[in-house]
Design a protein around this motif. Structure first.
Motif, PDB file in Angstrom:
ATOM      1  N   THR A  57       0.826  -1.212   0.000  1.00  0.00           N
ATOM      2  CA  THR A  57       0.000   0.000   0.000  1.00  0.00           C
ATOM      3  C   THR A  57       0.858   1.259   0.000  1.00  0.00           C
ATOM      4  OG1 THR A  57      -1.710  -1.183   1.221  1.00  0.00           O
ATOM      5  CG2 THR A  57      -1.829   1.216   1.227  1.00  0.00           C
ATOM      6  N   LEU A  58       1.885   1.289   0.872  1.00  0.00           N
ATOM      7  CA  LEU A  58       2.756   2.457   0.943  1.00  0.00           C
ATOM      8  C   LEU A  58       3.599   2.574  -0.332  1.00  0.00           C
ATOM      9  CD1 LEU A  58       3.825   4.860   2.516  1.00  0.00           C
ATOM     10  CD2 LEU A  58       5.470   3.334   3.631  1.00  0.00           C
ATOM     11  N   THR A  59       4.024   1.425  -0.874  1.00  0.00           N
ATOM     12  CA  THR A  59       4.790   1.442  -2.124  1.00  0.00           C
ATOM     13  C   THR A  59       3.988   2.104  -3.240  1.00  0.00           C
ATOM     14  OG1 THR A  59       5.965  -0.577  -1.496  1.00  0.00           O
ATOM     15  CG2 THR A  59       5.942   0.002  -3.841  1.00  0.00           C
ATOM     16  N   THR A  60       2.703   1.738  -3.344  1.00  0.00           N
ATOM     17  CA  THR A  60       1.831   2.326  -4.367  1.00  0.00           C
ATOM     18  C   THR A  60       1.651   3.821  -4.133  1.00  0.00           C
ATOM     19  OG1 THR A  60       0.643   0.224  -4.526  1.00  0.00           O
ATOM     20  CG2 THR A  60      -0.435   2.168  -5.456  1.00  0.00           C
ATOM     21  N   ARG A  61       1.480   4.192  -2.880  1.00  0.00           N
ATOM     22  CA  ARG A  61       1.292   5.612  -2.554  1.00  0.00           C
ATOM     23  C   ARG A  61       2.534   6.426  -2.905  1.00  0.00           C
ATOM     24  NH1 ARG A  61       0.570   8.172   3.543  1.00  0.00           N
ATOM     25  NH2 ARG A  61       0.019  10.294   2.894  1.00  0.00           N
ATOM     26  N   LEU A  62       3.717   5.899  -2.583  1.00  0.00           N
ATOM     27  CA  LEU A  62       4.953   6.619  -2.882  1.00  0.00           C
ATOM     28  C   LEU A  62       5.157   6.759  -4.383  1.00  0.00           C
ATOM     29  CD1 LEU A  62       7.301   4.953  -0.236  1.00  0.00           C
ATOM     30  CD2 LEU A  62       6.380   7.269  -0.155  1.00  0.00           C
TER      31      LEU A  62
ATOM     32  N   VAL B  91      11.758   4.239  -2.902  1.00  0.00           N
ATOM     33  CA  VAL B  91      10.606   3.414  -2.556  1.00  0.00           C
ATOM     34  C   VAL B  91      11.051   2.088  -1.961  1.00  0.00           C
ATOM     35  CG1 VAL B  91       8.667   2.109  -3.498  1.00  0.00           C
ATOM     36  CG2 VAL B  91       9.047   4.467  -4.222  1.00  0.00           C
ATOM     37  N   THR B  92      12.019   1.414  -2.597  1.00  0.00           N
ATOM     38  CA  THR B  92      12.470   0.116  -2.089  1.00  0.00           C
ATOM     39  C   THR B  92      13.186   0.241  -0.756  1.00  0.00           C
ATOM     40  OG1 THR B  92      14.491   0.337  -3.415  1.00  0.00           O
ATOM     41  CG2 THR B  92      12.669  -0.893  -4.386  1.00  0.00           C
ATOM     42  N   ALA B  93      13.783   1.390  -0.475  1.00  0.00           N
ATOM     43  CA  ALA B  93      14.465   1.589   0.808  1.00  0.00           C
ATOM     44  C   ALA B  93      13.482   1.560   1.974  1.00  0.00           C
ATOM     45  CB  ALA B  93      15.241   2.904   0.794  1.00  0.00           C
ATOM     46  N   PHE B  94      12.210   1.800   1.699  1.00  0.00           N
ATOM     47  CA  PHE B  94      11.210   1.795   2.759  1.00  0.00           C
ATOM     48  C   PHE B  94      10.965   0.394   3.319  1.00  0.00           C
ATOM     49  CE2 PHE B  94      10.404   6.109   1.809  1.00  0.00           C
ATOM     50  CZ  PHE B  94       9.613   6.635   2.816  1.00  0.00           C
ATOM     51  N   SER B  95      11.470  -0.622   2.641  1.00  0.00           N
ATOM     52  CA  SER B  95      11.347  -1.981   3.175  1.00  0.00           C
ATOM     53  C   SER B  95      12.085  -2.134   4.493  1.00  0.00           C
ATOM     54  CB  SER B  95      11.876  -3.004   2.165  1.00  0.00           C
ATOM     55  OG  SER B  95      13.265  -2.809   1.936  1.00  0.00           O
ATOM     56  N   LEU B  96      13.009  -1.210   4.791  1.00  0.00           N
ATOM     57  CA  LEU B  96      13.732  -1.256   6.065  1.00  0.00           C
ATOM     58  C   LEU B  96      12.794  -1.079   7.251  1.00  0.00           C
ATOM     59  CD1 LEU B  96      16.888   0.876   5.125  1.00  0.00           C
ATOM     60  CD2 LEU B  96      16.757  -1.608   5.380  1.00  0.00           C
ATOM     61  N   ALA B  97      11.613  -0.504   7.023  1.00  0.00           N
ATOM     62  CA  ALA B  97      10.649  -0.341   8.115  1.00  0.00           C
ATOM     63  C   ALA B  97      10.231  -1.685   8.681  1.00  0.00           C
ATOM     64  CB  ALA B  97       9.422   0.435   7.627  1.00  0.00           C
TER      65      ALA B  97
END
Length: 443
Positions: free
Chosen positions: A41-46, A56-62
């Motif tokens: 969901t966040l990937t699509t929003r970004l 966008v892929t760096a957000f997987s660290l969350a």
């Protein structure tokens, strides 16, 4: 088949309509939704906000926060909340962590990725921290509410719920975002925190909960942190059990990480991947979960877990066959169906086994430790070696290798069962109450 046999099979179905497994379904729904908020969901929003792919892929660290939850899980076991704590340790923490998740999701809803990517990243990490703490409480409540005989079915219902919560929240977010914007979409998804709270209030404090002795002073505070780990590792064979937890899923994780790469290289279209991987795979996974609950009750924990380990290992062979055959819709359907059914089955019985390992005085901390250990090695190995291995040896040999990597876990669990180590290492969660997780002959 005689009446006794009929009754034994029916015993596998009956727990699905009992209160505790139904509560596990509600708990799973709430557990799945924070994960969805910082996932696809966040990937699509970004992406919709024009953020570049690298960011966008760096957000997987969350998601790393979920692997670290064992560091603070002891707080959920040992710290009594003021005022609301009168509702009980688990129920009060369930309400508070649900509120924290809602607050974190609202915060994520209100930030603008285009205006501040740093604020968005912070908000995502906060959702991960709140969601993982919510998970700690949910897992503890589930384990302490379920009787030993219900652990298999309850684990299955929890997984059903998780899939419903994650998929439902993701779908709702997309639908609402299309009509009212992303902020409104995230606010709407906060309703998914409600099922767990309602389940907690309806069932009340788990009767199987064993509160630790009240502690005062610095030394006692240190023992509150170390107690869950000391108790676990003081059991006979604890380090062997930990070794199994660390290695049993490495081959399966390696294989699953690379499936989309395989499908792309074999020339499957997006529509074919959506139909077979998402459609057939999802249905097969749900069937596997249901079968897992039935066979756990029918076969006993030890036999069910060993069977699941074998099936999860063999499922990797199906992808070796698909890689050798090339573009084949029938081959893809068969491989995806078998792998997802095996994963659903394995997820139920393995989670039930991990739940039975917990001591009821330290349920939250010990299950957080076990679940983190079960995923950390696989994620490190897959993230650093999978792509290089495929380039070096090709897909067929790669999937054959992942099958071989599953063998040590199978062999170790078989030896643990034959030696009696599994029975001796089971915690009070697996023996106190109706039923006994140790029941059944060694495999």
């Amino acid at each position: 088949m005689d009446r006794t046999e009929d009754k034994r099979w029916s015993d596998g179905f009956r727990p699905y309509v009992e209160k505790a497994p139904l509560a596990a379904l509600a708990l799973g729904i709430s557990s799945g939704f924070p994960y969805a908020m910082i996932g696809a969901t966040l990937t699509t929003r970004l992406a919709a906000s024009g953020i570049d792919k690298k960011t966008v892929t760096a957000f997987s660290l969350a998601f790393l926060v979920y692997n670290l939850k064992f560091l603070w899980a002891w707080v959920v076991d040992g710290v009594r909340l003021p005022v609301i704590g009168r509702l009980g340790q688990r129920v009060s923490w369930l309400i508070v962590t649900a509120a924290l998740v809602v607050a974190a999701v609202v915060n994520l809803a209100l930030v603008d990725p285009a205006a501040s990517i740093a604020a968005t990243a912070t908000a995502a990490i906060l959702v991960g921290a709140a969601g993982s703490t919510f998970d700690i409480v949910i897992d503890a409540f589930r384990i302490e509410t379920l009787e030993p005989r219900q652990l298999g079915v309850g684990s299955g219902m929890s997984q059903y719920g998780w899939r419903i919560g994650s998929a439902g929240a993701g779908a709702l977010a997309l639908v609402v975002a299309e009509r009212a914007g992303w902020s409104t979409a995230y606010l709407a998804c906060a309703i998914f925190a409600l099922p767990a709270v309602l389940a907690g209030l309806a069932l009340g404090e788990p009767q199987r909960r064993r509160p630790p002795i009240e502690r005062r002073g610095l030394a006692e505070g240190f023992r509150a942190i170390s107690g869950p780990f000391v108790q676990f590792f003081s059991r006979e064979g604890a380090f062997v059990v930990l070794a199994f937890i660390l290695i049993f899923k490495v081959g399966d994780t390696l294989a699953n990480l690379t499936l989309r790469l395989l499908f792309d290289d074999l020339g499957f279209t997006g529509d074919e991947i959506a139909f077979y991987d998402v459609g057939i795979g999802f249905f097969a996974y749900l069937v596997g979960i249901f079968i897992g609950g039935i066979l756990y009750a029918r076969m006993g924990m030890k036999r069910a877990v060993l069977l699941s380990l074998v099936l999860m290992g063999v499922s990797n062979l199906s992808f070796a066959a698909l890689a050798a055959a090339g573009h084949s819709n029938f081959g893809m359907a068969a491989a995806i169906g078998f792998e997802n059914a095996a994963s659903g089955f394995g997820g139920v019985v393995v989670i039930a086994y991990f739940s039975a390992l917990c001591d009821l005085r330290f349920t939250a901390a010990q299950f957080a430790l076990i679940s983190a250990a079960a995923s950390i090695v696989g994620r490190i190995v897959t993230g650093t070696t999978a792509g290089a291995l495929i380039e070096a040896i090709g897909y067929v040999d790669f999937y054959l290798l992942t099958t071989v990597l599953a063998l040590p876990g199978v062999a170790l669990f078989w030896w643990m069962s034959r030696s009696g180590m599994i029975d001796r290492s089971i915690g009070s969660a697996g023996v106190e109450g109706e039923g006994d997780a140790r029941a059944g002959d060694p495999v």
